[in-house]
Design an enzyme around this catalytic site. Structure first.
Site, PDB file in Angstrom:
ATOM      1  N   PRO A  87       0.818  -1.218   0.000  1.00 19.17           N
ATOM      2  CA  PRO A  87       0.000   0.000   0.000  1.00 19.17           C
ATOM      3  C   PRO A  87       0.851   1.267   0.000  1.00 19.17           C
ATOM      4  CG  PRO A  87      -0.550  -1.460   1.863  1.00 19.17           C
ATOM      5  CD  PRO A  87       0.676  -2.008   1.230  1.00 19.17           C
ATOM      6  N   GLU A 114       3.115  -7.142   9.034  1.00 19.40           N
ATOM      7  CA  GLU A 114       3.022  -5.704   9.251  1.00 19.40           C
ATOM      8  C   GLU A 114       3.794  -4.906   8.195  1.00 19.40           C
ATOM      9  OE1 GLU A 114       0.928  -4.559  11.300  1.00 19.40           O
ATOM     10  OE2 GLU A 114       1.480  -2.448  11.037  1.00 19.40           O
ATOM     11  N   ARG A 151      -3.324  -8.169 -20.380  1.00 16.68           N
ATOM     12  CA  ARG A 151      -4.386  -7.942 -21.370  1.00 16.68           C
ATOM     13  C   ARG A 151      -4.033  -6.877 -22.402  1.00 16.68           C
ATOM     14  NH1 ARG A 151      -7.765  -3.766 -20.442  1.00 16.68           N
ATOM     15  NH2 ARG A 151      -9.598  -4.710 -21.373  1.00 16.68           N
ATOM     16  N   ASP A 166     -11.073   1.126 -23.986  1.00 18.34           N
ATOM     17  CA  ASP A 166     -11.221   0.947 -22.544  1.00 18.34           C
ATOM     18  C   ASP A 166     -11.393   2.283 -21.826  1.00 18.34           C
ATOM     19  OD1 ASP A 166     -10.877  -1.744 -22.619  1.00 18.34           O
ATOM     20  OD2 ASP A 166      -8.835  -1.734 -21.843  1.00 18.34           O
TER      21      ASP A 166
HETATM   22  N1  ADE Z   1      -0.834  -5.241  -0.073  1.00 18.91           N
HETATM   23  C1  ADE Z   1      -1.761  -4.903   0.827  1.00 18.91           C
HETATM   24  N2  ADE Z   1      -2.522  -3.904   0.400  1.00 18.91           N
HETATM   25  C2  ADE Z   1      -2.062  -3.561  -0.843  1.00 18.91           C
HETATM   26  C3  ADE Z   1      -2.423  -2.594  -1.815  1.00 18.91           C
HETATM   27  N3  ADE Z   1      -3.409  -1.728  -1.625  1.00 18.91           N
HETATM   28  N4  ADE Z   1      -1.721  -2.552  -2.953  1.00 18.91           N
HETATM   29  C4  ADE Z   1      -0.703  -3.395  -3.157  1.00 18.91           C
HETATM   30  N5  ADE Z   1      -0.308  -4.330  -2.290  1.00 18.91           N
HETATM   31  C5  ADE Z   1      -0.986  -4.418  -1.136  1.00 18.91           C
END
Ligand code: ADE
Length: 230
Positions: A87, A114, A151, A166
């Site tokens: 994230p 974590e 794709r 797209d």
């Molecule tokens: N791992 C956990 N959440 C994630 C996300 N939003 N994007 C990429 N990998 C992740």
């Protein structure tokens, strides 16, 4: 293109690589997916791949050793584009999918726990997120990346199934689509689509795209307007 995925849960990819367009792309040798379970590379007697964080704190941290050993076991890893999914990365976009579809060899690391031992990042080129939310692990994110990239590899999707129109390709969401029947429970297909007048049809499609984008993605709409100097 070859994609190696470093994961603790290779079984999660079953289905993804055995069905539909991904399966066909693999069968036609347009993409090769290789799953590497990095638990098999740990030096730990108990097959551990994580440990407590130095300095304290909640949760476990992914250890650098098993990831490093698994990474260097991959043939040609030095020249591959090495991506961590997390994230904390830059957001994956359609533009990024096109860019990555030109890369010959990609290695993707899926994390859990974590976080990653910071030194893992030294062995990777960059970090990619699939959106502003947190998943339990990186596997789904890796599949999103692989699907989005595959794709748009030439020949994966035939001309008939084309991805040229797209959503996002021109900063707009797609216009609505209709197929038979012409009337369903009193709901009619818009007349303009039935008259074969291509100029009018294209105008209608653009108007609908603009209407939808303005309503649900004002950020994209603004970008489109700016791009068209309006
Ligand atoms: N791992 C956990 N959440 C994630 C996300 N939003 N994007 C990429 N990998 C992740």
């Amino acid at each position: 293109m070859r994609i190696d995925v470093l994961t603790l849960f290779p079984n999660m990819f079953q289905g993804f690589i055995t069905e539909s367009i991904m399966a066909r792309a693999i069968k036609n040798n347009l993409v090769e997916i290789n799953l590497v379970d990095f638990r098999e590379f740990t030096d730990s007697k108990h097959k551990k791949v994580d440990d407590y964080p130095f300095g304290g704190g909640a949760g476990m941290v992914l250890s650098v050793q098993p990831v490093h050993s698994a990474l260097i076991s991959i043939k040609g890893y030095q020249d591959a584009l090495k991506i961590i999914v997390s994230p904390q990365g830059e957001t994956f976009t359609q533009k990024k999918a096109y860019e990555l579809s030109n890369v010959k060899h990609i290695i993707i690391l899926c994390g859990h726990y974590e976080g990653y031992d910071e030194r893992i990042r030294d062995y990777f080129d960059y970090e990619v997120s699939i959106g502003d939310y947190v998943l339990t692990g990186g596997e789904l994110a890796a599949m999103v990346l692989i699907d989005g990239i595959t794709r748009v590899i030439p020949e994966v999707i035939s001309k008939d199934e084309s991805h040229i129109n797209d959503s996002f390709n021109n900063d707009l969401l797609e216009h609505p689509h209709y197929t038979r029947p012409r009337v369903f429970e009193g709901k009619e297909v818009p007349e303009v689509l039935l008259n074969g007048h291509h100029k009018l049809i294209n105008e209608w499609k653009l108007a609908k795209s603009l209407e939808k984008t303005k309503k649900v993605r004002p950020d994209l709409y603004k970008k489109y307007r700016e791009g068209n100097n309006e």
